[in-house]
Design an enzyme around this catalytic site. Structure first.
Site, PDB file in Angstrom:
ATOM      1  N   ILE A   1       0.901  -1.161   0.000  1.00 23.71           N
ATOM      2  CA  ILE A   1       0.000   0.000   0.000  1.00 23.71           C
ATOM      3  C   ILE A   1       0.935   1.205   0.000  1.00 23.71           C
ATOM      4  O   ILE A   1       1.886   1.262   0.781  1.00 23.71           O
ATOM      5  CB  ILE A   1      -0.972  -0.015   1.213  1.00 23.71           C
ATOM      6  CG1 ILE A   1      -1.806   1.281   1.271  1.00 23.71           C
ATOM      7  CG2 ILE A   1      -0.267  -0.227   2.536  1.00 23.71           C
ATOM      8  CD1 ILE A   1      -2.927   1.232   2.332  1.00 23.71           C
ATOM      9  N   SER A   2       0.692   2.145  -0.910  1.00 20.33           N
ATOM     10  CA  SER A   2       1.626   3.258  -1.101  1.00 20.33           C
ATOM     11  C   SER A   2       1.693   4.176   0.118  1.00 20.33           C
ATOM     12  O   SER A   2       0.755   4.247   0.922  1.00 20.33           O
ATOM     13  CB  SER A   2       1.209   4.089  -2.309  1.00 20.33           C
ATOM     14  OG  SER A   2       1.133   3.272  -3.452  1.00 20.33           O
ATOM     15  N   GLN A   3       2.813   4.901   0.198  1.00 22.36           N
ATOM     16  CA  GLN A   3       2.989   5.928   1.233  1.00 22.36           C
ATOM     17  C   GLN A   3       1.912   7.010   1.036  1.00 22.36           C
ATOM     18  O   GLN A   3       1.699   7.456  -0.101  1.00 22.36           O
ATOM     19  CB  GLN A   3       4.380   6.541   1.073  1.00 22.36           C
ATOM     20  CG  GLN A   3       4.717   7.606   2.079  1.00 22.36           C
ATOM     21  CD  GLN A   3       6.010   8.324   1.736  1.00 22.36           C
ATOM     22  OE1 GLN A   3       6.686   7.987   0.765  1.00 22.36           O
ATOM     23  NE2 GLN A   3       6.349   9.310   2.531  1.00 22.36           N
TER      24      GLN A   3
END
Ligand code: SAM
Length: 223
Positions: free
Chosen positions: A70-72
Site C-alpha cells: 500500500i503506497s505511502q
C-alpha cells in the site's frame, strides 16, 4: 516515521495521529485542500494488514498480501493532486492493491474503475469498498495494461505500478484533455512520477518527483 503527540497518557489518539499524517502530507507538498480532505476522510486502517494496524496512520508504505504494497500516503497525495480530479470525472486506476488509492479518488470524482492482476487483492478491495459504502468504485481482475476499453475514454488515468513507458492501450483510452499520472522507469530502481497531458496537438510530459513502485506485470495471478 511520524512523531506522535503525547496526550498525557503517553499515547496519541486516532484523531491526533490522523492530524499528524495530514501535517506530514502538507510538509511534503500536498497542499490541495480537496485532496487533503479526501485523505483525512479515508480510514487507512481499513486497508492495511492486521499486523500493521499500529502503523496505518504513519506516512510510510506498508506490505500487503501477494508481495505487494500500500503506497505511502504522501505519494497517494502527490499523485492525486497531480491528477487534478474534478467531481464529474471518470477515473481509471491500474493497480488496485489494497484499494486505498481508489477509495481516496472515489471521494473526488464521479466513478473510479480500478484493475488489479492479483485475484485475492481484487476480491478483498471489492469487499472493502462495499463495507465502506463506496458505490462509485468498480473493480476488475485483469491486466491493467490493456485498460478497460468498454468504459473508455477516461478523463483521468492513474497507474500505481512502475513501467518503462506508459502502456499504449492506456494512452489510447485517455480522453483528449485528459491527464495520466504514472511512475515511469526501471523496476527495482528509483522511478519518476510523470504527469502526461493529452492535447489536440499531442502529449505533454512533466516529471514530478522520484518514487519507488513495484513493477507493472502482465497477466492475472490467482494468488
Ligand atoms: N494503489 C494501491 C493501493 O492503494 O494500495 C497500491 C498499488 S501497489 C503499489 C501496485 C499494485 O499494482 C499491486 O497490487 C500489483 O499487483 C498491481 N499490478 C501490477 N501490475 C499490474 C497490471 N498489469 N494490472 C493490474 N494490476 C497490476
Amino acid at each position: 516515521m511520524v512523531q506522535s503527540f503525547d496526550n498525557g497518557n503517553g499515547a496519541s489518539t486516532e484523531a491526533e495521529r490522523r492530524m499528524q499524517l495530514i501535517f506530514s502530507l502538507r510538509r511534503n507538498g500536498v497542499t490541495d485542500t480537496r485532496v487533503l480532505n479526501a485523505i483525512e476522510q479515508t480510514p487507512r486502517e481499513m486497508f492495511v494488514e492486521k499486523l500493521f494496524l499500529d502503523a496505518a496512520m504513519e506516512d510510510t508504505a506498508l506490505p500487503i498480501s501477494c508481495g505487494q504494497t500500500i503506497s505511502q500516503p504522501t505519494v497517494v497525495g502527490l499523485m492525486t493532486q497531480a491528477l487534478k480530479v474534478q467531481p464529474r470525472h471518470r477515473v481509471l486506476e491500474i493497480g488496485t492493491g489494497s484499494g486505498y488509492q481508489a477509495a481516496v479518488l472515489a471521494r473526488l470524482c464521479r466513478r473510479v474503475y480500478t484493475i488489479e492482476r492479483h485475484e485475492p487483492l481484487a476480491k478483498l478491495a471489492k469487499q472493502r469498498f462495499e463495507k465502506m459504502g463506496l458505490h462509485n468504485v468498480t473493480t476488475r481482475l485483469g491486466d491493467g495494461a490493456l485498460g478497460w476499453p468498454e468504459q473508455a475514454p477516461f478523463d483521468r488515468i492513474m497507474i500505481t505500478a512502475a513501467a518503462e513507458d506508459p502502456p499504449a492501450k492506456l494512452m489510447e483510452q485517455l480522453a483528449v484533455g485528459g491527464i495520466m499520472v504514472a511512475p515511469l522507469g526501471h523496476a527495482g530502481d528509483l522511478q519518476h512520477l510523470v504527469k502526461i497531458t493529452k492535447t489536440d496537438e499531442g502529449l505533454e510530459y512533466e516529471e514530478l518527483t522520484p518514487v519507488r513502485f513495484v513493477p507493472l506485470l502482465g497477466g492475472v495471478a490467482r494468488e
